[in-house]
Every structure is written in structure tokens, then in C-alpha cells.
Design an enzyme around this catalytic site. Sequence first.
Site, mmCIF file in Angstrom:
data_model
loop_
_atom_site.group_PDB
_atom_site.id
_atom_site.type_symbol
_atom_site.label_atom_id
_atom_site.label_comp_id
_atom_site.label_asym_id
_atom_site.label_seq_id
_atom_site.Cartn_x
_atom_site.Cartn_y
_atom_site.Cartn_z
ATOM 1 N N ASN B 97 -17.861 5.255 -45.696
ATOM 2 C CA ASN B 97 -18.149 4.302 -46.797
ATOM 3 C C ASN B 97 -17.036 3.791 -47.320
ATOM 4 O O ASN B 97 -16.851 3.788 -48.425
ATOM 5 C CB ASN B 97 -19.020 5.223 -47.824
ATOM 6 C CG ASN B 97 -18.140 6.371 -48.496
ATOM 7 O OD1 ASN B 97 -17.072 6.832 -47.803
ATOM 8 N ND2 ASN B 97 -18.370 6.699 -49.843
ATOM 9 N N ASN B 283 -19.227 14.581 -57.501
ATOM 10 C CA ASN B 283 -20.701 14.429 -57.089
ATOM 11 C C ASN B 283 -20.921 15.148 -55.440
ATOM 12 O O ASN B 283 -20.307 14.477 -54.848
ATOM 13 C CB ASN B 283 -21.153 13.065 -57.110
ATOM 14 C CG ASN B 283 -22.752 13.037 -56.750
ATOM 15 O OD1 ASN B 283 -23.377 13.863 -57.176
ATOM 16 N ND2 ASN B 283 -23.224 11.934 -56.036
ATOM 17 N N ASP B 310 -14.599 17.098 -48.428
ATOM 18 C CA ASP B 310 -14.985 15.885 -49.343
ATOM 19 C C ASP B 310 -13.895 15.420 -50.132
ATOM 20 O O ASP B 310 -14.203 14.910 -51.367
ATOM 21 C CB ASP B 310 -16.253 16.391 -50.153
ATOM 22 C CG ASP B 310 -16.918 15.080 -50.631
ATOM 23 O OD1 ASP B 310 -16.579 13.872 -50.268
ATOM 24 O OD2 ASP B 310 -18.016 15.224 -51.559
ATOM 25 N N GLY B 329 -14.922 12.209 -57.962
ATOM 26 C CA GLY B 329 -14.399 12.688 -56.571
ATOM 27 C C GLY B 329 -13.130 13.312 -56.821
ATOM 28 O O GLY B 329 -12.477 13.369 -57.752
#
Lengths: 308, 438
Positions: B97, B283, B310, B329
Site C-alpha cells: 500500500n 488499526n 504490521d 500505526g
Amino acid sequence: MEWKHKNLIDLDCWEKEEILHLIDQAGNMEDLLNRPIKKVPALRGKLIVNLFFEPSTRTRVSFELAEKMLSADVVNWSASGSSTAKGETLRDTAWTLESMGADAIVVRHGAVGAASYLQRKLKHAAVFNAGDGAHAHPTQALLDIYTASKHYSSLEGLRIAIVGDIVHSRVARSNMIGFRTMGCDVVVSGPKTLMPPELDYYGVRYFKDPREAVKGANIVYLLRIQRERQEQGLFPSLDEYFKLFGADEELISLAEKDALIMHPGPINRRVEIDSLVADGPQSVILEQVRSGVAVRMALLYLCLGGAR
Amino acid sequence: MESILLTNCKVYDGKELLDGEKHILIEDGKIAKIAAEKPSVSENLKIYNLKGLIVCPGFIDIHAHLRDPGQEWREDILSGARAAARGGYTTIVAMPNTDPPVDNPFLVRYVIEKGRSSGGARVLPAGTVSKNREGCVMAEMGKMVEEGAVFFTDDGSPVKNSSLLQKALLYSSHLDVRIMEHPEDNELSKGGQVNYGWCSSISGLKGNPPSSEVVDIKKCVALAKETGGAIHFTHVSTKEGIEEIKRAKSEGLPITCDVTPHHLTLDETMVVKSGFDATYKVNPPLRNKEDVEALWQAIADGVVDAIATDHAPYHMDEKDLPFQEAAFGIASLECAIAAVLNEWSSRGKICPLERLLSLWTSNPAGLLPRQWSDLGVIKEGAPADLTVLDLDKNKQVKVEEWASKARLTPWEDASLKGWPVMTFLEGKVLFCDTDRRC
Ligand SMILES: [Zn+2]
């Protein structure tokens, strides 16, 4: 008593004795306000900045009056027309104001956590939360407690019913904590779409029927319903809201005979409250506004060292 | 290439902790010998005495945001790969992304090439499922596989269109590359900033409900069942989500999942207790203590297939803001393993060490295309990708020392026990935080 707070971010860690002491002081301040010469020199030479990122005439004017009564130097810094409109961050604005010598910053901001963030970023200046998103509006709760205290010798054991949009309301959050700290039995009501999912933290009970909540209440506290909540699909229409949850004379008749009617303002007539109730003999809505100045004077006086 | 001898070490080979101490000889980037007796030493040899330390297959992180191309002020492939090596990883999967998204073979190649020259961990790219990550049209998955893509994912969001996901599962069935789903129902989570429940109630912030995760998992499981396609659920955060996955696995469906270090070690109360410190904003949101408990239980029960960071770095200016305005994040590459090891000890070692280690090694390696299956094991002839752990080492997290561009992390100043102290990539020392060189 030894006053330990320098800032006011929320009421979560305030003790009952501290609130009692503050409303005592607010009583003295109100006496001052009734004198022909109102100003006292308690905060002479202190610079207080009112930093408002959301329009709020009531709260800002109330703080400003309180600051001026105590002879502080006052600067109003609103988000529009200042560098914040050009993209300056809250942090930079706060540091700038501190460099200019601000002793205290009164902040109203749309983001939850803005006041505690400022407190972490500032080295010297005290921070007073005038509302951070839907999180807290502690001076509103203090002035509501003060107003109620003028009508009841003690708030211990009184029942207060808060009706309306709890989930989006910083006023409700601060009041649930404040009135619980004072020993009240706090109950809430409103459509489930406007309730926080978890109320245990606040020690309050939820009634889906507002009549059940209001029954036997000593204080009925109505919250402002914002039109956008209907647009977000949280209830079908303002009219239906009023029909099911609006405070009309019939609903209020279920409360104790002399129950106080409170509302943080500005009111939406025939949405959350009927005019007959808002303007009726039990309503202390305008008294709340008057209390605001005295309570904020007491707060600034205690926290900024006027007492020492 | 210089040969290396690791002496007196404990070895976790990807399956089990081997009995006794071993000596590992590394030659030409490969593991030449694993022996109980110390081999006779030739002259041109670097020796590390790793007594008391555990040598593992190089750790693999299948979910890291390296922000490259297009958002290099947050991180880039160089800084991210070096951060990974310093954090104990030898292989990381870069999320697609980016800006533009990695949705074509040229960008897959770009990520691999830039990773190769980074001097850090091996970087394997994930490609998007849909072109431009928009959820409308399938990306050129076949071509991306030829260039080396190891996952397909629209991470950052779920695959927005169920029908496209269904087709992608069917179409990719011959490609030996899994689809990784970020399980979230965007309608249910819309505007959500923190966990729905206690945290949203107290903060006044909009809640992101567990149902958002569960609804998407249920939908994807149904699609996996119908198409036979494999789905990997990343950063599963809720008890209910885990239960769905457990059920699907027990039916024998091709479902796998990973959990993150932050969801294993932090919970929603920290958002409030910190005075809404935005380093805790992420998230899916930090959930409640019961969820954290359920994730650990799922590790113990073998429901979890990997621990993935992540790692989502941001520039200070995007993160050092009032909570409601800050970016989502958590940056963790350089302390993630320590955070998990520390929590594992403080929870009374809820599962055997081997199980935990498998979630960084053999298990994630098994999720990669077959050509990478040797990454998760230590055996003679395999590439010498190694991570050395010191389970007794105490160290404080100091984000200013990081190779990552992130300068905020929830673990700042935390004293953690159990750290990776060396990483080797194909026999080359990438990171060494120990003085065991003889
Ligand atoms: Zn994701």
C-alpha cells in the site's frame, strides 16, 4: 486545604473534598461579582491565553470574564485568523504562546486528547480544558455541581437523570464523573444509538425508558441534540426524538416536586426540551450560565496560585 | 567469503530445541555443518562463542510497511530493511500500500532490487490484489509472481469488493501465492479511532467494534470454502475473530492467521491511562484484556500461524498530535521480538518456547511460496539465515537509536527482557549486539 492541582484536564482524578473546596471558593467569587466594584487583583501580572479552535462564545466569554475579574492579562487566540489557519500545529501554537510568556492556556479543541497533549508539550504554562472533542468539559461539570449545590445543602444521595445524546457529549462524560464523585445516584436515558456501550466506569445506570430514569429524580439534566446525529441515521427524525425522549411537562412531572431542570445550552426548543419546561419555574438554565463565571474564577484562582 | 564458526550454542532448528550445545560452521553463505563436537579450526575463520544463546532460523516478518515507493519521509526500503535486521529479522514482506501501490511486476522488481542493496534484511514484496488497490479490477498477479511477489493483499484496507475477492481466490489458485486479508468491515469501523466498548465510552472517541473484524472474517471464510482458495488473515485482534478462525481451521479450510506484537502486549486501557498518547493509536485498535488473553491462548492452542509486526512507521509530524488527529500505526520492527519475549515471560511462559519461535520461523516460511521453504529451518545445506537470541538480556528501548525513520513507539523507555543479539543473512553478519567474537 492544600490545593494540589495546577491544571484541569478532566475530573477523573478529582476528590470530592477538592470539588467542595472549589465550589466554596466559587461562592466567595459570586459574592464579589455582586459588589459594585467587581475586580480583585488576585492574578495581576498573569497572562492567560484563551485558545479556541472551535467556536464557543459562551465558554470563551465566561472564561474571559473570570480572567478579567481576577485582573489577569487576557489574550484571545482563535483558530480562524491566526497562524493555525495556515497549518501551524497545536504544538507550535502552544510553544509560541508559552514563549510569549503565557502562564495559562485555556483550550477548546475538536480533537479528543488535545488538552492532555498540550499539558505534555508545555513546560511551564498551566492548561485548562474548555472541551476536547467528545471527551471532557470539566468546567461545565463544576459549574453544574455548583449550581445544584446552591439548591441542595448536600448532593449526597440525590438522583440526577441525564437524558439525551450521551455518547457524543463531553458535558455528559464530565457530569457523570463529577456528580458521581459528589455521591449522587446518576442515571441516564436516551436512544441506545446515543449511549456509550459501557457505563460501568462511570458507575451510572441506563434506563431505556426516560420516564423510568426521571422518576423520583432531584435533577433532570437535558443534553443538546445536534441535527447531524439525525443525518447520521442515529434516530429517524427530530420530531420522533422529541416525542420519545423530549422533556415536556408530563415527563418532568414524574420527577421530585421541586426537581431542578438543567441544560448546558444552547437549547433546542421542541427537540430535547419543551419551552414550558425550559422557561418554567424549576429551570435553572440561566443560573448555570451565571455560575460559570464564579466557578471559573475559583478554578483559576486556586490553580494559578492566587490562593498562596 | 569468510567462514564463520558459532560455538557452544543452543539450536532451535525450526522444529525443536536440539539437545545439548552445538557448533555451527557457515561456509559460502550456507550452513556447512552442525556438530556436537567442535570442528577442527582452520585459520581463515571468524569464531563466535554463543554459550547460553539460542541460534534460530532467521526470523521472518510477513507484514511490514516500508512506505517505498512514494512515502519515503516515513520509511524507505533501506531504512526499513536495516531496521528489520537490527530487530532480529532476516526476511520481511513489504506491504504494497505504497504510492503508487505495488500492483504491477515493475514495482515488485523495484522492491526486490532496492532491498538487495539495502545491507539489511531480505525484502520480499507483496503485491496488491486489485489494481491501484481500489477493489475493482484484478492486478496482474501472475506477472507479479514471476517477479517474486510472495503475497497478494490490499492491506491498509480489506479487499473492498467481495466478488473481486472471490474471483481473485479462484484465479490465483495455480500461483502458489496466498491472499492476505486485512479483516475489517469498513462500514462498521467507519470513523472508529479506538476499541468499541470501554475505551470508546470513556474517551468519547468513535469505537471500532470487534464485529467489524468478525464480519469480514466470516465472509472470507465462506469464500475460501466455496472457492478452495487460501486466505491468510493478518493482524487478528479480537477473541471473536480468533474463534471464527479456529472453527474454520477445524473444518480443514485453507485458513491461516497472524497476530501482532502490539495486540499481544498492549490493550485499550493504555490509551486512556497515557492521557490519549497517539503512539497507542493503531488499526485495528488495541482491544481489551480479554482479547489479549485470547490471542495468547490461540498461540498456545496452535491457532496462530505467525507473529507479524504490521510495522507502520510515520513521521513525527503525522504522529505527534492530539490523539484524534494523529495517524494510525505502530512502529515496532526494532523491539517487536523483545516485546513479545518479555510478555511471554511475564505471562509465565504460557506456551513452550519452541511454539513461540516457530511463529517467527518455520510457520511463516510455510506461508511463503515453496521456493522459500528453506528459510524456516536450520539444516546442513540451507542458506545461513540465522537469528541469535539472548533470553536473559535486559535492554531499554531507545527509539533515537533506531535505523527506522520512526521516532515514536509505545515501548519507548520500556525495559524488556529477551533480545535478538545477532542476525546473519546468507552467512553475512547484518547485526551484532554482543561481544562474543573470539
Ligand atoms: Zn492491515
